[in-house]
Design an enzyme around this catalytic site. Structure first.
Site, PDB file in Angstrom:
ATOM      1  N   SER A 174      17.773   0.107 -33.564  1.00  0.00           N
ATOM      2  CA  SER A 174      18.714   1.182 -33.239  1.00  0.00           C
ATOM      3  C   SER A 174      20.166   0.780 -33.496  1.00  0.00           C
ATOM      4  O   SER A 174      21.033   1.643 -33.575  1.00  0.00           O
ATOM      5  CB  SER A 174      18.559   1.546 -31.762  1.00  0.00           C
ATOM      6  OG  SER A 174      18.745   0.383 -30.978  1.00  0.00           O
ATOM      7  N   LYS A 175      20.416  -0.509 -33.608  1.00  0.00           N
ATOM      8  CA  LYS A 175      21.797  -0.979 -33.744  1.00  0.00           C
ATOM      9  C   LYS A 175      22.423  -0.634 -35.094  1.00  0.00           C
ATOM     10  O   LYS A 175      23.639  -0.684 -35.237  1.00  0.00           O
ATOM     11  CB  LYS A 175      21.875  -2.478 -33.473  1.00  0.00           C
ATOM     12  CG  LYS A 175      21.503  -2.845 -32.050  1.00  0.00           C
ATOM     13  CD  LYS A 175      22.470  -2.253 -31.026  1.00  0.00           C
ATOM     14  CE  LYS A 175      22.111  -2.694 -29.626  1.00  0.00           C
ATOM     15  NZ  LYS A 175      23.079  -2.253 -28.619  1.00  0.00           N
ATOM     16  N   ASP A 176      21.584  -0.287 -36.080  1.00  0.00           N
ATOM     17  CA  ASP A 176      22.144   0.187 -37.363  1.00  0.00           C
ATOM     18  C   ASP A 176      23.068   1.380 -37.123  1.00  0.00           C
ATOM     19  O   ASP A 176      24.086   1.537 -37.794  1.00  0.00           O
ATOM     20  CB  ASP A 176      21.027   0.657 -38.301  1.00  0.00           C
ATOM     21  CG  ASP A 176      20.264  -0.498 -38.926  1.00  0.00           C
ATOM     22  OD1 ASP A 176      20.587  -1.662 -38.635  1.00  0.00           O
ATOM     23  OD2 ASP A 176      19.332  -0.205 -39.708  1.00  0.00           O
ATOM     24  N   ALA A 218      26.495   0.111 -35.680  1.00  0.00           N
ATOM     25  CA  ALA A 218      27.254  -0.692 -36.644  1.00  0.00           C
ATOM     26  C   ALA A 218      27.917   0.221 -37.675  1.00  0.00           C
ATOM     27  O   ALA A 218      29.124   0.135 -37.930  1.00  0.00           O
ATOM     28  CB  ALA A 218      26.341  -1.710 -37.329  1.00  0.00           C
TER      29      ALA A 218
END
Ligand code: PMP
Length: 344
Positions: free
Chosen positions: A47-49, A52
């Protein structure tokens, strides 16, 4: 760009729009329907895409980031990987301060993606100069032309989920979602997604998952920061020893705590029963869901979306290693361990 043919100009165009997959077996004894939002389908496998890309593009729009600049972050691994990926495509340098609790696989992956990685001790307080927060802050002040993402204290973290995860889930469930279950680390996922969903339907229950050893649940219930709640635990990316300002506690209805052991076993059961090879916190989220079901949280009409934050491959040397599970004392008996080891 021919998106209808599944052809893209670069990997960043694949961020978001992850699938919702019905859970058919692991939750079969619970009332209602359960769906996993499988964030491993992002190109960086978490999910961090989303955060970022969102935060970096916001800095570009504001003229804070210029080509060749450096992006700095503290990260348990996933955010770092996503920042490294975005940095490659957009031409930035990437420096990451990571916790020594992060798996070796995750750290190796960051280096493979061209990031400079500093490994910092996990079990020191956040204001200790050796902590990954303080190391990142120092690197930021020492590096000219650098931007510190600061996901724990950056409102844009939650905004990224307000802009993407929330609308996706609303659309995918045709507005029928009744409960959202999400692990809380920085709190960005749960806060941003919940804000969007509650604007659409204030009756949607927002259920956070916290770890034993973390302060979040107690803080949510008492508004007190209780240091006695803090002790070391194994799950990466979930719970906190500080109160992140990226978390909007007001949109969260309830926090459930889960243990390292139960979460590890549940992640392994998800793989075996659903064929979904997902990370430790996906196990934690389902474990918390099962516990809340036992407390009567759900009924036959519940439509529950559970965030599955990342992929199982990052945990090969941890929860998916029988030896590691045995070392932690997570197998009830040596017989159980021996049974796992039998090969035919
Ligand atoms: N699971 C994993 C594996 C994570 O890395 C994180 C992020 N720390 C979370 C869950 C929690 O997400 P958030 O930071 O948005 O609360």
């Amino acid at each position: 760009m021919k998106e209808h043919l599944n052809v893209y100009n670069d990997v960043l165009q694949l961020v978001g729009n992850t699938p919702l997959v019905r859970l058919n077996r692991i939750t079969k004894d619970l009332p209602g329907s359960y769906f996993a939002k499988v964030e491993a389908f992002n190109p960086g496998n978490s999910s961090k895409d989303r955060i970022a890309l969102y935060i970096i593009e916001d800095a570009e729009r504001k003229g804070i980031l210029k080509p060749g600049d450096t992006i700095i972050e503290t990260t348990s691994g996933n955010t770092g990987f996503s920042i490294a990926m975005v940095s490659i495509i957009k031409g930035y340098k990437c420096i990451l301060a990571v916790s020594s609790k992060s798996s070796k696989d995750k750290i190796d992956a960051l280096r493979a993606m061209g990031a400079k990685v500093y490994v910092c001790p996990a079990n020191v307080s956040a204001d200790d100069p050796r902590s990954y927060y303080q190391v990142a802050k120092r690197l930021h002040s020492e590096t000219k032309g650098s931007v510190y993402i600061n996901q724990y204290f950056n409102q844009l973290n939650a905004d990224a989920h307000y802009a993407s995860s929330g609308p996706e889930i609303w659309k995918q469930t045709e507005g029928k979602i009744t409960h959202l279950v999400a692990c809380s680390g920085t709190g960005g996922t749960i806060s941003g997604t919940a804000k969007y969903l509650k604007e659409k339907n204030p009756n949607i229950r927002i259920l956070g998952i916290d770890a034993y050893g973390s302060v979040l649940k107690k803080y949510h219930e008492t508004q007190e920061f209780d240091k006695n709640e803090i002790y070391p635990y194994r799950i990466e990316g979930l719970g906190k020893n500080l109160i992140p300002t990226a978390t909007n506690f007001d949109v969260i209805d309830y926090f459930e705590k889960v243990s390292d052991e139960d979460s590890a076993h549940t992640a392994r059961r998800i793989a075996k029963t659903e064929g979904l090879f997902v990370g430790y916190t996906s196990g934690a989220a389902v474990q918390g869901t099962i516990q809340m079901a036992e407390q009567g949280e759900f009924d036959q009409d519940s439509k529950v979306v559970i965030m599955f934050p990342d992929h199982g491959r990052s945990y090969m040397s941890k929860i998916y290693s029988d030896d590691w599970m045995n070392e932690q004392g997570f197998f009830d008996s040596q017989n159980e361990f021996a049974a796992q080891k039998i090969e035919f």
